[in-house]
Motif scaffolding. Structure first.
Motif, mmCIF file in Angstrom:
data_model
loop_
_atom_site.group_PDB
_atom_site.id
_atom_site.type_symbol
_atom_site.label_atom_id
_atom_site.label_comp_id
_atom_site.label_asym_id
_atom_site.label_seq_id
_atom_site.Cartn_x
_atom_site.Cartn_y
_atom_site.Cartn_z
ATOM 1 N N LEU A 165 39.546 3.289 0.727
ATOM 2 C CA LEU A 165 39.687 2.524 -0.514
ATOM 3 C C LEU A 165 41.070 1.894 -0.515
ATOM 4 O O LEU A 165 42.082 2.597 -0.629
ATOM 5 C CB LEU A 165 39.505 3.439 -1.732
ATOM 6 C CG LEU A 165 38.148 4.138 -1.827
ATOM 7 C CD1 LEU A 165 38.072 4.984 -3.087
ATOM 8 C CD2 LEU A 165 37.005 3.129 -1.798
ATOM 9 N N PRO A 166 41.157 0.575 -0.354
ATOM 10 C CA PRO A 166 42.464 -0.079 -0.266
ATOM 11 C C PRO A 166 43.228 -0.003 -1.575
ATOM 12 O O PRO A 166 42.643 0.193 -2.652
ATOM 13 C CB PRO A 166 42.100 -1.527 0.083
ATOM 14 C CG PRO A 166 40.712 -1.705 -0.426
ATOM 15 C CD PRO A 166 40.038 -0.374 -0.278
ATOM 16 N N ASP A 167 44.522 -0.159 -1.483
ATOM 17 C CA ASP A 167 45.400 -0.078 -2.652
ATOM 18 C C ASP A 167 45.436 -1.439 -3.348
ATOM 19 O O ASP A 167 46.378 -2.210 -3.214
ATOM 20 C CB ASP A 167 46.802 0.349 -2.219
ATOM 21 C CG ASP A 167 47.727 0.596 -3.412
ATOM 22 O OD1 ASP A 167 47.207 0.752 -4.525
ATOM 23 O OD2 ASP A 167 48.962 0.616 -3.213
ATOM 24 N N ILE A 168 44.359 -1.725 -4.106
ATOM 25 C CA ILE A 168 44.257 -2.979 -4.838
ATOM 26 C C ILE A 168 44.437 -2.675 -6.326
ATOM 27 O O ILE A 168 43.737 -1.814 -6.867
ATOM 28 C CB ILE A 168 42.887 -3.652 -4.608
ATOM 29 C CG1 ILE A 168 42.656 -3.935 -3.128
ATOM 30 C CG2 ILE A 168 42.785 -4.949 -5.411
ATOM 31 C CD1 ILE A 168 41.272 -4.482 -2.821
ATOM 32 N N THR B 188 35.852 -1.825 3.901
ATOM 33 C CA THR B 188 37.190 -2.055 4.467
ATOM 34 C C THR B 188 37.625 -0.961 5.424
ATOM 35 O O THR B 188 38.818 -0.742 5.616
ATOM 36 C CB THR B 188 38.208 -2.189 3.325
ATOM 37 O OG1 THR B 188 38.026 -1.115 2.384
ATOM 38 C CG2 THR B 188 38.025 -3.509 2.592
ATOM 39 N N GLY B 189 36.661 -0.288 6.036
ATOM 40 C CA GLY B 189 37.013 0.702 7.043
ATOM 41 C C GLY B 189 36.724 2.131 6.607
ATOM 42 O O GLY B 189 36.253 2.393 5.506
ATOM 43 N N ARG B 190 37.003 3.065 7.522
ATOM 44 C CA ARG B 190 36.712 4.472 7.317
ATOM 45 C C ARG B 190 37.954 5.320 7.589
ATOM 46 O O ARG B 190 38.851 4.907 8.335
ATOM 47 C CB ARG B 190 35.595 4.937 8.261
ATOM 48 C CG ARG B 190 34.350 4.087 8.276
ATOM 49 C CD ARG B 190 33.470 4.288 7.092
ATOM 50 N NE ARG B 190 32.893 5.639 7.036
ATOM 51 C CZ ARG B 190 32.071 6.031 6.070
ATOM 52 N NH1 ARG B 190 31.731 5.196 5.096
ATOM 53 N NH2 ARG B 190 31.575 7.255 6.066
ATOM 54 N N THR B 191 37.989 6.483 6.990
ATOM 55 C CA THR B 191 39.066 7.440 7.223
ATOM 56 C C THR B 191 38.425 8.790 7.513
ATOM 57 O O THR B 191 37.331 9.088 7.014
ATOM 58 C CB THR B 191 40.004 7.513 5.995
ATOM 59 O OG1 THR B 191 41.184 8.253 6.331
ATOM 60 C CG2 THR B 191 39.324 8.171 4.810
ATOM 61 N N PRO B 192 39.060 9.642 8.345
ATOM 62 C CA PRO B 192 38.404 10.896 8.740
ATOM 63 C C PRO B 192 38.284 11.880 7.581
ATOM 64 O O PRO B 192 39.204 12.018 6.779
ATOM 65 C CB PRO B 192 39.320 11.435 9.833
ATOM 66 C CG PRO B 192 40.664 10.863 9.522
ATOM 67 C CD PRO B 192 40.386 9.487 8.978
ATOM 68 N N ALA B 193 37.168 12.562 7.511
ATOM 69 C CA ALA B 193 36.958 13.591 6.494
ATOM 70 C C ALA B 193 37.524 14.918 7.013
ATOM 71 O O ALA B 193 36.797 15.889 7.255
ATOM 72 C CB ALA B 193 35.485 13.716 6.158
ATOM 73 N N ARG C 169 36.936 7.787 18.413
ATOM 74 C CA ARG C 169 36.645 7.058 19.647
ATOM 75 C C ARG C 169 35.622 5.951 19.422
ATOM 76 O O ARG C 169 35.749 4.866 19.985
ATOM 77 C CB ARG C 169 36.153 8.032 20.720
ATOM 78 C CG ARG C 169 37.269 8.918 21.254
ATOM 79 C CD ARG C 169 36.816 9.697 22.458
ATOM 80 N NE ARG C 169 37.955 10.315 23.127
ATOM 81 C CZ ARG C 169 37.854 11.016 24.255
ATOM 82 N NH1 ARG C 169 36.664 11.174 24.823
ATOM 83 N NH2 ARG C 169 38.921 11.549 24.800
ATOM 84 N N ALA C 170 34.618 6.242 18.646
ATOM 85 C CA ALA C 170 33.590 5.242 18.336
ATOM 86 C C ALA C 170 32.834 5.730 17.114
ATOM 87 O O ALA C 170 32.107 6.717 17.196
ATOM 88 C CB ALA C 170 32.633 5.044 19.511
ATOM 89 N N LEU C 171 32.998 5.052 15.992
ATOM 90 C CA LEU C 171 32.390 5.490 14.742
ATOM 91 C C LEU C 171 30.937 5.016 14.679
ATOM 92 O O LEU C 171 30.550 4.170 13.882
ATOM 93 C CB LEU C 171 33.196 4.981 13.548
ATOM 94 C CG LEU C 171 34.414 5.834 13.156
ATOM 95 C CD1 LEU C 171 35.472 5.825 14.245
ATOM 96 C CD2 LEU C 171 35.027 5.341 11.859
#
Length: 483
Positions: free
Chosen positions: A158-161, A276-281, A323-325
């Motif tokens: 979640l971008p900082d908008i 807008t992309g993913r971050t690791p859980a 490595r590859a989502l």
């Protein structure tokens, strides 16, 4: 799931798996095949993101949209398309494929392989130890003799908008579990999720605006994003490249969302989706108890052992190792790592050299990916830019698909493009990209050619049936020989 369906073991297992999505299920299956006892811990639905909010529901929803588009490309069939999609039935189809978000079937499968399922939040608590906290606050301590495998996946970035909280944006989960078509939908992000969701919701009747700072599908060959941008625009979507959202505003829950762009203009939509992309859980799974940073991507070796942890017991599979989502790549890692865990537990030698039984070599050389847009985009291996940057001496071979008669029979005025990236020193393929209707089924042949390092001199003897879309291989190889 009823309480009786959760298996309670004795607390000590050979292998503990955190996460029961496709990746976790595969490593559990391979460990059980090696006759190791396995505990699987899941805090949400057994089956994970892929089964309920990503691959399965998105493709179930996209297929009717693409089927109509395919019919409209064929004279005679085009005339049969006389009305809008029945969205209620499209959503019902999706619900059927996600089993109405009921995971009891997949929970039964975990039990069927002889693994024990623990529902709750699993957290590493020092070497080879996991604490499972259930919804009622009770805890269970599990210990692993040989391995703990992290397969907890990723979540949306979640971008900082400014205004993002009041805007209450969709993520990929809302994009695939919603059963209401917004009149106007704004999607922020031009990667795979963004272009698929734009294809889907525009096809379902939403006036869709796709906003991207960079070209679409920036990790693929440039022509892939260009062809999809053109197709989305022709379908009625508003595609804007090189723009950035600087603020969001939604004063009331039922009011539209106003997006402010970096050029000072504003855009109004009924819903806004972030792609807008993913971050690791990995932020709350106890990484700090073994010397790792919470919330970080996990660096692994070729067998998916986490680096920086002593004792050869902690593995990271799928999205968390960055490595590859992609689900299929995570399952490949899980099968390989599961076999490695079994070999280490039995004291057998490791076959972890390139392309060995315990090596995830394809992560570096041959990752296949498909985006189910209209047209589809599929690729494996390196792009021309990536190959050049890696120091290879290359040649690219480009052709439009309408060179092949099979493509023209598949769709009138077939629009698509193909590229080979050839290693000139070894005369093998380093990468292949296809864009066009129905080309996803061509990708495995390309993957075999790249993984197998099939010499082009030999590959030309692999004859494509006439008249199929796969005839493009013959024309690509002929074009390489002529040049």
């Amino acid at each position: 799931m009823s309480e009786a369906q959760e298996t309670q073991g004795n607390g000590t297992y050979d292998v503990i798996v955190l996460g029961a999505g496709p990746v976790g299920q595969n490593v559990a299956d391979r460990a059980r095949a090696a006759r190791l006892s396995v505990a699987v811990v899941e805090r949400e639905l057994v089956g994970g993101e892929c089964s309920y909010w990503a691959c399965v529901p998105s493709k179930a929803l996209l297929r009717p949209v693409i089927a109509v588009a395919d019919a409209n490309r064929v004279e005679g069939a085009r005339q049969a398309v006389t009305r809008q999609l029945d969205t209620d039935r499209v959503f019902a189809r999706r619900n059927r494929y996600v089993t109405d978000w009921d995971d009891s079937g997949q929970a039964r499968w975990v039990k069927s392989i002889g693994a024990d399922l623990f529902r709750g939040h699993g957290r590493i608590d020092g070497p080879r130890r996991v604490t499972v906290t259930r919804d009622d606050g009770s805890q269970r301590i599990l210990s692993a003799r040989h391995a703990v495998a992290i397969a907890t996946g990723s979540r949306p970035v979640l971008p900082d908008i400014p205004g993002i909280d009041e805007a209450r944006p969709w993520t990929n989960r809302h994009g695939t579990d919603s059963s209401t078509v917004p009149v106007r939908l704004a999607i922020i992000g031009g990667g795979g999720v963004g272009v698929e969701m734009a294809t889907l919701w525009q096809g379902l009747g939403s006036q869709t605006t796709l906003l991207s700072r960079r070209r679409l599908l920036p990790r693929m060959e440039p022509f892939a994003g260009e062809l999809i941008e053109r197709s989305l625009t022709e379908a009625g979507a508003d595609v804007r490249i090189g723009v950035q959202v600087t603020a969001l505003r939604r004063p009331e829950r039922t009011s539209p969302v106003t997006l402010t762009l970096d050029d000072g203009s504003e855009l109004e939509a009924d819903e806004v989706m972030l792609a807008t992309g993913r971050t690791p859980a990995t932020d709350d799974i106890g990484l700090d108890t073994v010397g790792l940073t919470p919330g970080s991507w996990l660096d692994v070796d070729t067998t998916c052992l986490v680096k920086g942890v002593d004792g050869n017991w902690l593995y990271a599979l799928g999205d968390v190792n960055h490595r590859a989502l992609l689900t299929h790549q995570g399952k490949y890692q899980a099968r390989t790592a599961g076999d490695a865990i079994g070999a280490r537990a039995a004291g057998r030698p490791m076959d972890d050299a390139a392309w060995g039984d315990h090596a995830t070599t394809a992560d570096q050389h041959a990752v296949p990916q498909v985006f189910f847009t209209d047209p589809e985009a599929a690729a494996v291996g390196l792009t021309a830019e990536q190959a050049s940057d890696a120091g290879h001496r290359i040649k690219t071979v480009d052709l439009d698909f309408n060179t092949a008669q099979g493509a023209n029979l598949y769709a009138d005025d077939y629009q698509g493009h193909a590229r080979l990236v050839v290693d000139l020193d070894r005369e093998i393929l380093l990468g292949v990209t296809f864009v066009g209707p129905g080309i996803s089924e061509l990708l495995h042949s390309a993957t075999i050619a790249v993984v197998g390092e099939v010499p082009l001199k030999r590959l030309r003897h692999a004859i494509a049936c006439f008249p199929t879309v796969s005839e493009i291989w013959l024309f690509l190889l002929a074009a390489y020989q002529r040049d």
